[in-house]
Design a protein around this motif. Structure first.
Motif, PDB file in Angstrom:
ATOM      1  N   ALA A   7     -20.015  25.068  33.921  1.00 13.01           N
ATOM      2  CA  ALA A   7     -18.879  24.704  33.064  1.00 13.01           C
ATOM      3  C   ALA A   7     -18.403  25.908  32.262  1.00 13.01           C
ATOM      4  O   ALA A   7     -17.198  26.116  32.083  1.00 13.01           O
ATOM      5  N   ALA A   8     -19.341  26.712  31.784  1.00 11.90           N
ATOM      6  CA  ALA A   8     -18.983  27.896  30.999  1.00 11.90           C
ATOM      7  C   ALA A   8     -18.228  28.910  31.845  1.00 11.90           C
ATOM      8  O   ALA A   8     -17.359  29.627  31.353  1.00 11.90           O
ATOM      9  N   SER A   9     -18.544  28.973  33.138  1.00  9.26           N
ATOM     10  CA  SER A   9     -17.841  29.925  33.999  1.00  9.26           C
ATOM     11  C   SER A   9     -16.393  29.486  34.259  1.00  9.26           C
ATOM     12  O   SER A   9     -15.549  30.299  34.615  1.00  9.26           O
ATOM     13  N   LEU A  10     -16.092  28.212  34.081  1.00  8.96           N
ATOM     14  CA  LEU A  10     -14.721  27.708  34.264  1.00  8.96           C
ATOM     15  C   LEU A  10     -13.880  27.829  32.997  1.00  8.96           C
ATOM     16  O   LEU A  10     -12.655  27.672  33.052  1.00  8.96           O
ATOM     17  N   ALA A  11     -14.488  28.124  31.868  1.00 11.41           N
ATOM     18  CA  ALA A  11     -13.764  28.190  30.593  1.00 11.41           C
ATOM     19  C   ALA A  11     -12.640  29.225  30.607  1.00 11.41           C
ATOM     20  O   ALA A  11     -11.528  28.925  30.151  1.00 11.41           O
ATOM     21  N   PRO A  12     -12.837  30.441  31.139  1.00  8.63           N
ATOM     22  CA  PRO A  12     -11.722  31.395  31.164  1.00  8.63           C
ATOM     23  C   PRO A  12     -10.547  30.894  32.007  1.00  8.63           C
ATOM     24  O   PRO A  12      -9.391  31.106  31.653  1.00  8.63           O
ATOM     25  N   LEU A  13     -10.852  30.218  33.104  1.00  7.81           N
ATOM     26  CA  LEU A  13      -9.784  29.675  33.948  1.00  7.81           C
ATOM     27  C   LEU A  13      -9.018  28.581  33.206  1.00  7.81           C
ATOM     28  O   LEU A  13      -7.777  28.543  33.251  1.00  7.81           O
ATOM     29  N   ALA A  14      -9.731  27.727  32.514  1.00  7.73           N
ATOM     30  CA  ALA A  14      -9.078  26.670  31.734  1.00  7.73           C
ATOM     31  C   ALA A  14      -8.227  27.277  30.614  1.00  7.73           C
ATOM     32  O   ALA A  14      -7.110  26.825  30.352  1.00  7.73           O
ATOM     33  N   PHE A  40      -6.827  30.229  30.623  1.00 10.65           N
ATOM     34  CA  PHE A  40      -5.633  30.796  31.264  1.00 10.65           C
ATOM     35  C   PHE A  40      -4.606  29.708  31.562  1.00 10.65           C
ATOM     36  O   PHE A  40      -3.411  29.901  31.354  1.00 10.65           O
ATOM     37  N   GLY A  41      -5.070  28.567  32.040  1.00  8.51           N
ATOM     38  CA  GLY A  41      -4.161  27.450  32.335  1.00  8.51           C
ATOM     39  C   GLY A  41      -3.430  26.969  31.094  1.00  8.51           C
ATOM     40  O   GLY A  41      -2.216  26.729  31.123  1.00  8.51           O
ATOM     41  N   VAL A  42      -4.146  26.851  30.000  1.00 16.90           N
ATOM     42  CA  VAL A  42      -3.536  26.405  28.734  1.00 16.90           C
ATOM     43  C   VAL A  42      -2.508  27.426  28.256  1.00 16.90           C
ATOM     44  O   VAL A  42      -1.401  27.067  27.836  1.00 16.90           O
ATOM     45  N   VAL A  43      -2.861  28.720  28.331  1.00 13.95           N
ATOM     46  CA  VAL A  43      -1.936  29.771  27.906  1.00 13.95           C
ATOM     47  C   VAL A  43      -0.686  29.771  28.786  1.00 13.95           C
ATOM     48  O   VAL A  43       0.438  29.914  28.290  1.00 13.95           O
ATOM     49  N   LEU A  44      -0.855  29.586  30.092  1.00 13.61           N
ATOM     50  CA  LEU A  44       0.287  29.563  31.005  1.00 13.61           C
ATOM     51  C   LEU A  44       1.228  28.405  30.691  1.00 13.61           C
ATOM     52  O   LEU A  44       2.456  28.588  30.623  1.00 13.61           O
ATOM     53  N   VAL A  45       0.669  27.234  30.478  1.00 11.11           N
ATOM     54  CA  VAL A  45       1.508  26.070  30.140  1.00 11.11           C
ATOM     55  C   VAL A  45       2.235  26.298  28.811  1.00 11.11           C
ATOM     56  O   VAL A  45       3.431  26.002  28.688  1.00 11.11           O
ATOM     57  N   ALA A  46       1.554  26.857  27.833  1.00  9.93           N
ATOM     58  CA  ALA A  46       2.190  27.135  26.536  1.00  9.93           C
ATOM     59  C   ALA A  46       3.323  28.138  26.693  1.00  9.93           C
ATOM     60  O   ALA A  46       4.399  27.974  26.107  1.00  9.93           O
TER      61      ALA A  46
END
Length: 135
Positions: free
Chosen positions: A14-21, A23-29
């Motif tokens: 789960a911790a390894s997916l945190a940067p991807l998540a 990035f997704g939040v920043v992209l949507v914003a």
């Protein structure tokens, strides 16, 4: 012990997916910000266009009429103007050119000013044609 190792492995995954998540939040914003910025800019563009249309249709003040046409020429060149806006501006310019030619507007404009109004209307027609999509 085996259960704790399984939980630990799941937490690491789960911790390894945190940067991807993140990035997704920043992209949507960012995309939301861009859409909102364009909508705000388009709203301001339309407010200026409304003023210019009102001014261009003012038959009692030839100076204001000329100023409105010149502003419309500048506005139609903006990346915020749509093909529908170009059609509207072109129709408006054709009508104004016809009014100036026939003398149907309110106050009779002096001939040099009337010629400048007709030239500005023709410039708006050309600018609108350049904005319209080519078939």
């Amino acid at each position: 012990m085996e259960i704790l190792q399984g939980i630990w492995a799941a937490m690491l995954a789960a911790a390894s997916l945190a940067p991807l998540a993140t990035f997704g939040v920043v992209l949507v914003a960012y995309l939301t910000y861009r859409q909102r910025d364009r909508a705000d800019r388009r709203d301001q563009w339309w407010k200026r266009a409304q003023w210019a249309i009102d001014a261009a249709l003012d038959g009692s003040d030839p100076q204001r009429r000329l100023a409105g046409l010149k502003v419309l020429v500048q506005l139609i060149g903006s990346d915020l103007a749509t093909a529908e806006d170009a059609d509207l501006m072109s129709a408006l310019a054709v009508e104004i050119r016809g009014q100036e030619g026939s003398g149907r507007h309110g106050a009779a404009a002096p001939s040099p000013l009337q010629d400048r109004i007709v030239a500005a209307a023709e410039g708006l027609i050309r600018a609108a044609a350049a904005k319209a999509p080519q078939p």
